[in-house]
Each structure stands twice: as C-alpha cells, then as structure tokens.
Scaffold this active site. Structure first.
Site, PDB file in Angstrom:
ATOM      1  CE1 TYR A  29      36.119  47.352  35.002  1.00  0.00           C
ATOM      2  CE2 TYR A  29      34.399  45.702  35.311  1.00  0.00           C
ATOM      3  CZ  TYR A  29      34.884  46.973  35.518  1.00  0.00           C
ATOM      4  OH  TYR A  29      34.146  47.871  36.261  1.00  0.00           O
ATOM      5  CB  SER A 111      28.365  50.530  40.567  1.00  0.00           C
ATOM      6  OG  SER A 111      29.175  51.393  39.798  1.00  0.00           O
ATOM      7  CD  GLN A 132      30.019  54.115  43.399  1.00  0.00           C
ATOM      8  OE1 GLN A 132      29.603  53.399  42.490  1.00  0.00           O
ATOM      9  NE2 GLN A 132      30.870  55.108  43.200  1.00  0.00           N
ATOM     10  CE1 TYR A 134      33.098  58.843  38.878  1.00  0.00           C
ATOM     11  CE2 TYR A 134      32.112  56.786  39.587  1.00  0.00           C
ATOM     12  CZ  TYR A 134      32.565  57.611  38.589  1.00  0.00           C
ATOM     13  OH  TYR A 134      32.450  57.206  37.301  1.00  0.00           O
ATOM     14  CB  THR A 160      33.502  55.983  45.544  1.00  0.00           C
ATOM     15  OG1 THR A 160      32.555  54.939  45.789  1.00  0.00           O
ATOM     16  CG2 THR A 160      34.873  55.388  45.322  1.00  0.00           C
ATOM     17  NE  ARG A 169      41.247  50.249  37.924  1.00  0.00           N
ATOM     18  CZ  ARG A 169      40.036  50.748  38.111  1.00  0.00           C
ATOM     19  NH1 ARG A 169      39.056  50.392  37.312  1.00  0.00           N
ATOM     20  NH2 ARG A 169      39.803  51.595  39.093  1.00  0.00           N
ATOM     21  CE  LYS A 255      33.469  50.764  47.889  1.00  0.00           C
ATOM     22  NZ  LYS A 255      34.309  50.985  46.721  1.00  0.00           N
ATOM     23  CG  HIS A 279      38.227  51.459  44.035  1.00  0.00           C
ATOM     24  ND1 HIS A 279      37.457  52.564  44.234  1.00  0.00           N
ATOM     25  CD2 HIS A 279      37.742  50.881  42.907  1.00  0.00           C
ATOM     26  CE1 HIS A 279      36.554  52.663  43.262  1.00  0.00           C
ATOM     27  NE2 HIS A 279      36.709  51.643  42.455  1.00  0.00           N
ATOM     28  NE  ARG A 282      38.305  47.594  39.828  1.00  0.00           N
ATOM     29  CZ  ARG A 282      38.273  46.755  38.800  1.00  0.00           C
ATOM     30  NH1 ARG A 282      38.818  45.563  38.921  1.00  0.00           N
ATOM     31  NH2 ARG A 282      37.717  47.105  37.657  1.00  0.00           N
TER      32      ARG A 282
END
Ligand SMILES: Cc1cc2nc3c(=O)[nH]c(=O)nc-3n(C[C@H](O)[C@H](O)[C@H](O)COP(=O)(O)O)c2cc1C
Length: 390
Positions: A29, A111, A132, A134, A160, A169, A255, A279, A282
C-alpha cells in the site's frame, strides 16, 4: 542521530528495513502506485538526472540550510507530506511523526485519512502542524474538519486537488487491501510479530481518526474505505476552491498541480502555496515526473506564491535540486513513511540524514544559503542549461 539508526545511510536503507518489518499487503500500500507505476519510477529518475553545479575554493565555512515555508522558519526547506494510514507503520504513527518533525524543525502535515485524529495529534504536538484535506461530497464534513483543524491550532490547510477519484492501484487490488480479514492476511500479520504487537495489538483503534465521527456504522478499515469511496467528488472545480478560500482563514496550499495553467488557476483562487505533485505516482500513471514539470510551473507562478514540489525526493541533494529548479521547498512522502516503520527515532534519523546531505551538497556546490539556491531556481538557469533530460 540515534545510534541504532546510524548505519542507515539512504532512503533505500530505510525502505529495506520497512520491508522486513511490515506485512506485505501494508508495505505494498505504501510502496505502490497507479497502473504500471511508471510515474513512481520516473519521479525518482527525473531528480537523479538533474546535475548539480560543483564550485571550488569558495569560503563555505558558514552556511545556512534553513528555509521559510509559508511564514514558518524551518531547519531546512522540507515538510513531511500527508500520508493516509501512516499510523499503520508504527503504533499511533502520526503522533510519533509529528514529534520527530518538531525535533528536526520541519513542518508535519497530517492526512485527512490518518489513523490518528487531528485532536490526538494536537495533544501529542507542541507546535502547530499542517492539515491536509480534499473535497468530499458532503460539504458539511469538509466544513467541520476545517473547524476541528482550526480549533486544534492548525493554520495551514493543504488541499489536495488531484484526487477527483482514486487512481487504480493494482497492488491493492491483488492484495484485496480493503476486503475483509482472511486466513492469508492473518498469517502474514503473525509472520511480522513485532508489527503485530506494536500496531496490531497495541496500536488501535485502527480507524480513520478524523472521519470516525461522520461514519456511523464503520467498525473497521474496510467499512471506512467504502464510506470514503462514496465521498470522492469528480465534479469539483476551481469554483469550489474559491468557496474553500472563503471558509479558511489560514494559509491555503493547493497540492497536486502538474500543469502551468492549473498553477495560474490556483493563484487566481487565492492559494498561498502550490505543491507540484502527481500524488507520488498514485493517481494517473504516465504523467510527467514532478522534477520535469517544476521549471515551467515555477515560471508561471513567478514568485507570487510559495512553490513546493514532491514525488521522488530521496535525499538532501534532491532538496537542493528542487530549489535550483525553482521550488521554495519540498515535501517527502515515502521516505518518512518507511522510516516510520521503525518509529519516531528512525524518522528523526532520516531527517538528520537529509539535513546533513543538504548541507554537504550546498558546501560542495558553493551555495551559502537556500536563498542563493532559490535565486538560481528563479532565474531558470539550471533548467535551461545543465539538464538536458529536463
Ligand atoms: C501511502 C501513501 C499515502 C498517501 N496519502 C495521501 C493523503 O492522504 N493525502 C494526500 O494529499 N497525499 C497522499 N499521498 C501523497 C503524498 O502526500 C505525496 O504527494 C507523495 O508521497 C510524494 O511522493 P514520494 O512518496 O515519492 O515522496 C500519499 C502517498 C503515499 C505513498
């Protein structure tokens, strides 16, 4: 530097130790990214391809590697990037990371998807940290998270913008990361007893600390994961950033910019800073590596906002390269996440390593302070001449 980490000389050493300590699906991960992971590799090779100047016979007996990031003076122009689930690397990992960052004199960014909540990190921290976020479909959650961050002393919001939907992923799909517990997963935890005791048994609760108040039914990471998937909003535009700007009184960092046109739009939306980022490879695989995208964005920003870059920064030399390409500073992601597998002292050792490398690179390149390096970056000398790959 703590003794037991004294022989860890590079990013690769910290990564190697993390790989032995952490169960493979969790290591994957952190390590993995989108698609074929081309961008992850190219982020690193693009920094490796940048050529530093070498200057000799310059009096370098006094140098200054400190920097200023968004009005905060830092021991070096570097901050710890927001990493979701970092608390799975070691017990209550984000609280250990914030302490290591404080001791090293650099900002820590928590985060939204951390294991530890803003409040838990604030209780551990002695100084304000960055938060952070989003955009989520439920704007009330966004507003409430900003309120909690502000009340906890955060004055820098890193928003973000490269996550309209999560990248695909493959490692996480193969490992069924967000699926339920299986005998194979349990066996891999048992095979990593140190991690199992530190994180699995003593490191709970294993929830998204920040999001827990909004997710009524969630008891484990799998149910949080599915709530989160429903919150991604592919309809977000710069108008939402203007709304956000009105809500947030502190510094606003955008970001995830990789295109000079988006950098201009971020400036128009009132951003105080921009992070050139994909990122960490990712999100969309095969986009431009960040070191390659940086000079044109630096030109577009033209000093009107603080410019940061992340993705593939693996050493203090890379920090200097980022300044010479036009950045005011860097974020590091995987380097601190891997160090976190060995706890706070290892993150401190990693940061001390970056600091020593940055200072050595400055001395040997004949650059007395970070402002001198940034002046070269602003003049775009390096990207025009010494670096054909960029
Ligand atoms: C495991 C992992 C989790 C991440 N989680 C977040 C996140 O929650 N929010 C965010 O804005 N960026 C996240 N990122 C991206 C980082 O903030 C940063 O942009 C990236 O790691 C930089 O690349 P590097 O790992 O090569 O240093 C994550 C990156 C990794 C590797």
């Amino acid at each position: 530097m703590a003794d037991r980490h004294a022989t860890l000389a590079s990013f690769a050493d910290f990564r190697r130790i993390a790989k032995t300590r952490i169960p493979p699906l969790i290591f994957d991960y952190f390590e993995g990214g989108a698609g074929d992971e081309t961008t992850i590799r190219e982020n690193e090779t693009a920094f490796a391809a940048v050529r530093l100047p070498q200057r000799v016979m310059v009096d370098m007996s006094a140098i200054d590697s400190s920097g200023d990031l968004l009005g905060e003076s830092c021991a070096m122009p570097l901050a710890l990037a927001p990493i979701g689930f970092a608390g799975l690397m070691c017990r209550r990992g984000e609280t250990q990371a914030v302490l290591a960052a404080e001791a090293a004199g650099v900002p820590f960014c928590l985060s939204a998807n951390a294991i530890c909540s803003i409040e838990e990190v604030a209780r551990a921290a002695r100084r304000p940290f960055w938060f952070q976020l989003y955009m989520m479909r439920d704007r009330d959650v966004v507003v409430d998270l900003m309120r909690r961050a502000w009340d906890s002393g955060c004055r820098t919001l890193v928003f973000t913008v490269d996550l309209a939907m999560p990248g695909i992923r493959r490692r996480d799909i193969r490992n069924d990361l967000f699926g339920g517990t299986t005998p194979a997963k349990l066996l891999s935890y048992v095979r990593h007893p140190r991690w199992l005791i530190d994180v699995g048994l003593r490191g709970g609760p294993h929830t998204f600390g920040n999001l827990a108040p909004y997710v009524a039914q969630a008891r484990n990471l799998a149910s949080f994961g599915s709530w989160l998937m429903g919150q991604f909003d592919a309809g977000v535009t710069w108008r939402d950033i203007a709304w956000l700007r009105d809500q947030w009184r502190g510094k606003l960092v955008i970001k995830g910019v990789l295109d000079p046109r988006d950098a201009q739009l971020a400036l128009d939306s009132g951003a105080d800073a921009i992070v050139v980022s994909n990122h960490g490879g990712r999100q969309l695989d095969s986009v431009s590596p960040t070191a390659a995208a940086l000079p044109a964005i630096a030109q577009a920003v033209g000093g009107h906002a603080t410019l940061l870059v992340d993705g593939g920064v693996r050493s203090g030399q890379d920090v200097l390269k980022a300044l010479l390409l036009g950045a005011d500073g860097v974020l590091i992601g995987r380097p601190w996440a891997y160090a976190a597998a060995s706890g706070e002292a290892a993150i401190a050792a990693l940061l001390a390593r970056f600091q020593a490398e940055l200072r050595t690179a400055m001395v040997l390149a004949g650059l007395r302070d970070t402002d001198e390096a940034k002046a070269i970056g602003r003049s775009h000398q390096l990207s025009r001449t010494a670096n054909p790959p960029i």
